[in-house]
Design a protein around this motif. Structure first.
Motif, PDB file in Angstrom:
ATOM      1  N   ARG A   1       3.386  21.633   6.936  1.00 40.11           N
ATOM      2  CA  ARG A   1       2.995  22.611   7.969  1.00 40.11           C
ATOM      3  C   ARG A   1       1.852  22.113   8.840  1.00 40.11           C
ATOM      4  O   ARG A   1       0.971  22.860   9.252  1.00 40.11           O
ATOM      5  N   GLY A   2       1.841  20.802   9.091  1.00 35.35           N
ATOM      6  CA  GLY A   2       0.837  20.210   9.963  1.00 35.35           C
ATOM      7  C   GLY A   2      -0.538  20.073   9.345  1.00 35.35           C
ATOM      8  O   GLY A   2      -1.493  19.709  10.043  1.00 35.35           O
ATOM      9  N   LYS A   3      -0.671  20.298   8.049  1.00 33.53           N
ATOM     10  CA  LYS A   3      -1.989  20.356   7.416  1.00 33.53           C
ATOM     11  C   LYS A   3      -2.436  19.037   6.792  1.00 33.53           C
ATOM     12  O   LYS A   3      -3.616  18.850   6.508  1.00 33.53           O
ATOM     13  N   SER A   4      -1.499  18.119   6.519  1.00 29.32           N
ATOM     14  CA  SER A   4      -1.865  16.876   5.839  1.00 29.32           C
ATOM     15  C   SER A   4      -2.335  15.830   6.854  1.00 29.32           C
ATOM     16  O   SER A   4      -2.125  15.974   8.062  1.00 29.32           O
ATOM     17  N   ARG A   5      -2.948  14.775   6.351  1.00 28.34           N
ATOM     18  CA  ARG A   5      -3.397  13.671   7.197  1.00 28.34           C
ATOM     19  C   ARG A   5      -2.568  12.438   6.853  1.00 28.34           C
ATOM     20  O   ARG A   5      -2.722  11.849   5.780  1.00 28.34           O
ATOM     21  N   VAL A   6      -1.668  12.037   7.732  1.00 31.53           N
ATOM     22  CA  VAL A   6      -0.824  10.865   7.502  1.00 31.53           C
ATOM     23  C   VAL A   6      -1.709   9.624   7.387  1.00 31.53           C
ATOM     24  O   VAL A   6      -2.657   9.445   8.160  1.00 31.53           O
ATOM     25  N   THR A   7      -1.398   8.756   6.436  1.00 32.54           N
ATOM     26  CA  THR A   7      -2.242   7.590   6.197  1.00 32.54           C
ATOM     27  C   THR A   7      -1.406   6.319   6.059  1.00 32.54           C
ATOM     28  O   THR A   7      -0.233   6.369   5.686  1.00 32.54           O
ATOM     29  N   GLY A   8      -2.045   5.194   6.348  1.00 31.25           N
ATOM     30  CA  GLY A   8      -1.393   3.903   6.184  1.00 31.25           C
ATOM     31  C   GLY A   8      -1.990   3.093   5.053  1.00 31.25           C
ATOM     32  O   GLY A   8      -1.565   1.965   4.797  1.00 31.25           O
ATOM     33  N   THR A   9      -2.970   3.660   4.360  1.00 31.49           N
ATOM     34  CA  THR A   9      -3.613   2.962   3.254  1.00 31.49           C
ATOM     35  C   THR A   9      -3.775   3.917   2.092  1.00 31.49           C
ATOM     36  O   THR A   9      -3.649   5.131   2.248  1.00 31.49           O
ATOM     37  N   VAL A  10      -4.066   3.390   0.906  1.00 35.39           N
ATOM     38  CA  VAL A  10      -4.009   4.203  -0.305  1.00 35.39           C
ATOM     39  C   VAL A  10      -5.327   4.896  -0.645  1.00 35.39           C
ATOM     40  O   VAL A  10      -5.411   5.585  -1.667  1.00 35.39           O
ATOM     41  N   VAL A  11      -6.357   4.737   0.194  1.00 35.33           N
ATOM     42  CA  VAL A  11      -7.606   5.457  -0.040  1.00 35.33           C
ATOM     43  C   VAL A  11      -7.990   6.240   1.211  1.00 35.33           C
ATOM     44  O   VAL A  11      -7.687   5.838   2.337  1.00 35.33           O
ATOM     45  N   ALA A  12      -8.672   7.349   1.005  1.00 32.75           N
ATOM     46  CA  ALA A  12      -9.097   8.209   2.102  1.00 32.75           C
ATOM     47  C   ALA A  12     -10.305   7.614   2.824  1.00 32.75           C
ATOM     48  O   ALA A  12     -11.048   6.810   2.253  1.00 32.75           O
ATOM     49  N   PRO A  13     -10.532   8.019   4.075  1.00 31.13           N
ATOM     50  CA  PRO A  13     -11.650   7.450   4.847  1.00 31.13           C
ATOM     51  C   PRO A  13     -13.018   7.630   4.196  1.00 31.13           C
ATOM     52  O   PRO A  13     -13.903   6.799   4.399  1.00 31.13           O
ATOM     53  N   ALA A  14     -13.204   8.672   3.405  1.00 27.32           N
ATOM     54  CA  ALA A  14     -14.520   8.915   2.806  1.00 27.32           C
ATOM     55  C   ALA A  14     -14.799   8.034   1.596  1.00 27.32           C
ATOM     56  O   ALA A  14     -15.929   8.004   1.098  1.00 27.32           O
ATOM     57  N   ILE A  15     -13.790   7.301   1.115  1.00 28.78           N
ATOM     58  CA  ILE A  15     -13.951   6.485  -0.083  1.00 28.78           C
ATOM     59  C   ILE A  15     -14.510   5.109   0.283  1.00 28.78           C
ATOM     60  O   ILE A  15     -13.928   4.396   1.104  1.00 28.78           O
ATOM     61  N   PRO A  16     -15.645   4.694  -0.285  1.00 26.61           N
ATOM     62  CA  PRO A  16     -16.164   3.345  -0.030  1.00 26.61           C
ATOM     63  C   PRO A  16     -15.117   2.290  -0.358  1.00 26.61           C
ATOM     64  O   PRO A  16     -14.469   2.327  -1.399  1.00 26.61           O
ATOM     65  N   GLY A  17     -14.959   1.338   0.560  1.00 29.54           N
ATOM     66  CA  GLY A  17     -13.917   0.327   0.454  1.00 29.54           C
ATOM     67  C   GLY A  17     -12.801   0.552   1.448  1.00 29.54           C
ATOM     68  O   GLY A  17     -12.013  -0.357   1.738  1.00 29.54           O
ATOM     69  N   TYR A  18     -12.722   1.768   2.001  1.00 30.43           N
ATOM     70  CA  TYR A  18     -11.737   2.083   3.030  1.00 30.43           C
ATOM     71  C   TYR A  18     -11.943   1.193   4.245  1.00 30.43           C
ATOM     72  O   TYR A  18     -13.065   0.931   4.662  1.00 30.43           O
ATOM     73  N   ASP A  19     -10.836   0.739   4.821  1.00 35.70           N
ATOM     74  CA  ASP A  19     -10.867  -0.107   6.012  1.00 35.70           C
ATOM     75  C   ASP A  19      -9.955   0.518   7.054  1.00 35.70           C
ATOM     76  O   ASP A  19      -8.745   0.611   6.862  1.00 35.70           O
ATOM     77  N   ALA A  20     -10.536   0.957   8.166  1.00 34.11           N
ATOM     78  CA  ALA A  20      -9.756   1.628   9.207  1.00 34.11           C
ATOM     79  C   ALA A  20      -8.654   0.731   9.754  1.00 34.11           C
ATOM     80  O   ALA A  20      -7.610   1.227  10.207  1.00 34.11           O
ATOM     81  N   ALA A  21      -8.860  -0.588   9.712  1.00 31.85           N
ATOM     82  CA  ALA A  21      -7.835  -1.505  10.226  1.00 31.85           C
ATOM     83  C   ALA A  21      -6.559  -1.447   9.398  1.00 31.85           C
ATOM     84  O   ALA A  21      -5.477  -1.788   9.895  1.00 31.85           O
ATOM     85  N   LEU A  22      -6.667  -1.030   8.148  1.00 26.95           N
ATOM     86  CA  LEU A  22      -5.487  -0.923   7.285  1.00 26.95           C
ATOM     87  C   LEU A  22      -4.803   0.436   7.415  1.00 26.95           C
ATOM     88  O   LEU A  22      -3.670   0.614   6.954  1.00 26.95           O
TER      89      LEU A  22
END
Length: 520
Positions: free
Chosen positions: A313-334
């Motif tokens: 219902r439009g509520k989720s955040r589609v992602t291309g990597t297995v960790v969320a942006p708030a998690i240290p180690g996240y890389d926006a390029a991935l």
């Protein structure tokens, strides 16, 4: 099975007097906990519920920062030893004193080779009692994340475990039970009064808790209600006061109800799908998922935006990597989601000679948000590109056995990197080659030596910037090899009745009802 915990008579009388009062929180949960033994299975939901009963040496506060709990201070000594000073005057629910013996016994139990949670202490070597209120924890080497690990390693009463022949761990997945499976004795803000699995668990306030309560509760009545419709109806009728899983399809209706408050956010948890990497599938057929091209074709065949818009219902955040942006180690390029291209997917499948490839997708109907709908949509999409998937759907108690035993061809999976709150969590426990303390959730049997080297290097790097760079490199291999197919960070929607004055909602999606207040 029904049981009653050992309670002081005065506590029991107080609980009866306050049952049904404004200081009772009626929690209608989407699922039951796995066990009263927090070491029995790596379930974030079970461990977070048991945080009301048991405590660790340290804990996360309302800002997700680490603070003292059963330990008051600590220091790092030579030879990879951490010394913890313990809080004095703490009592277990049965009245026993909390001492260093309890810490040593608890750490030995959770790190035992048969413990499902041994991977939660990857650098642990041993614990030694210095005196009644001092413990030395020796690590296998330099390691920067011990405090993160310890936030959800609960302390058990050594005497209670010995009395009930429960010093060895239990294991939900292997159906290994013990006294702590159905009984509890912690130091936390609430005491387990009674439990009927899949029906109701009742907690009552611990008047002897060492900390100063911020809540005003006397009682928590925890009732699992798997049906979304039934749970919503219970909230609207006033039968429950709180749910941690308000269905996204019902949010407009709940928001329009004057007696209901809705709280929304995206949580840290990433929902993804994993593949079996063994030579043969559970049905004995050759396994095309061993080919990276097949895993890539599956990714191209899934319309993630459609799942977001229709199923979530439009509520989720589609992602291309297995960790969320708030998690240290996240890389926006991935964080670039796979582009939906069914024609290309079909061509890749044909080139592999995999048309008509039959496999089973194993999903649960009581864990992740709208999981059954997601899995049904996947079956339809994969069928359209020439594959022959079937869906195995059922309660998590049944499905997790297939998943943990490597009997799932393709399976749903969720990871929030808790309690560590660092990408090292998923890298170590999910993506590293399975070994004694690594790859505990490596259900597909994958193994990449270069990936392992990066993860091991990150585990000993004390410079945070360098460590996170190593983690990002490791996550790039995970993405490039399509080890898992990330879908989205699922939405988090809580709902309360107007009897609840305040409840703290953080991105880890854990109820912390020692901070909850009911209207007076």
């Amino acid at each position: 099975m029904f049981f009653k915990s050992t309670l002081l008579a005065g506590v029991a009388i107080a609980c009866l007097a306050t049952a049904g009062s404004a200081q009772t929180l009626r929690w209608g949960a989407a699922r039951d906990i796995n066990s009263l033994d927090s070491y029995s299975y790596g379930s974030t939901f079970t461990i977070s519920f048991l945080n009301h009963v048991y405590e660790g040496l340290v804990r996360y506060n309302a800002d997700l920062q680490i603070e003292p709990a059963l330990a008051t201070e600590w220091e790092v000594l030579p030879n990879n030893i951490w010394r913890f000073k313990l809080r004095q005057g703490v009592k277990f629910h049965d009245g026993a004193d909390f001492t260093a013996d309890d810490v040593v016994t608890s750490l030995a139990r959770v790190s035992h080779p048969d413990s499902p949670l041994k991977g939660n202490l990857p650098a642990y070597k041993s614990a030694t009692k210095v005196d009644d209120y001092t413990v030395d924890i020796e690590l296998v080497g330099t390691y920067p994340l011990l405090l993160n690990d310890l936030t959800n390693i609960h302390m058990f009463d050594a005497g209670w475990l010995k009395e009930h022949n429960a010093e060895l761990p239990t294991d939900v997945a292997k159906k290994v039970e013990g006294y702590p499976t159905f009984n509890a004795n912690g130091t936390g803000p609430f005491i387990v009064e009674s439990r009927v699995p899949d029906s109701k668990t009742i907690l009552v306030v611990n008047d002897n808790w060492w900390d100063t309560p911020k809540h005003n509760l006397k009682r928590i009545e925890f009732t699992p209600i798997a049906s979304d419709a039934t749970r919503v109806a219970a909230l609207l009728s006033g039968e429950i006061d709180f749910t941690e899983k308000a269905p996204v399809q019902d949010l407009p209706r709940l928001e329009a109800t004057p007696t209901v408050k809705v709280m929304e956010a995206n949580e840290l948890r990433t929902i993804m799908f994993g593949f079996n990497f063994q030579d043969k599938l559970a049905n004995g057929q050759p396994n095309f998922f061993q080919h990276k091209e097949m895993r890539e074709a599956v990714a191209l065949a899934i319309d993630l935006n459609l799942i977001r818009d229709k199923v979530m219902r439009g509520k989720s955040r589609v992602t291309g990597t297995v960790v969320a942006p708030a998690i240290p180690g996240y890389d926006a390029a991935l964080d670039v989601p796979s582009v939906y291209d069914p024609e290309k997917a079909a061509a890749m499948i044909k080139e592999l000679g995999a048309e008509g490839f039959a496999f089973e997708i194993v999903c649960a109907n009581d864990v992740w948000l709208n999981e059954e709908e997601i899995c049904n949509a996947m079956v339809s999409m994969l069928t359209r590109v020439g594959l022959a998937p079937t869906l195995s759907i059922g309660p998590n108690a049944v499905q997790q056995i297939k998943q943990t035993n490597g009997e799932a061809d393709m399976f749903s999976f969720g990871w929030a990197n808790e309690p560590m709150l660092d990408a090292y969590s998923i890298l170590l426990q999910v993506f590293q080659t399975k070994s004694d303390k690594a790859g505990v959730f490596n259900w597909g049997g994958w193994s990449y030596p270069e990936l392992d080297k990066l993860i091991i290097a990150a585990s000993t790097e004390l410079d945070r910037t360098k460590r996170l760079a190593l983690e990002s490199q490791a996550l790039k291999i995970v993405k490039d090899e399509s080890i898992m197919l990330p879908f989205h960070q699922q939405p988090m929607a809580w709902a309360t009745s107007d009897k609840v004055e305040s409840v703290v909602q953080l991105s880890d999606n854990k109820g912390r009802h020692w901070l909850t207040r009911m209207t007076e």
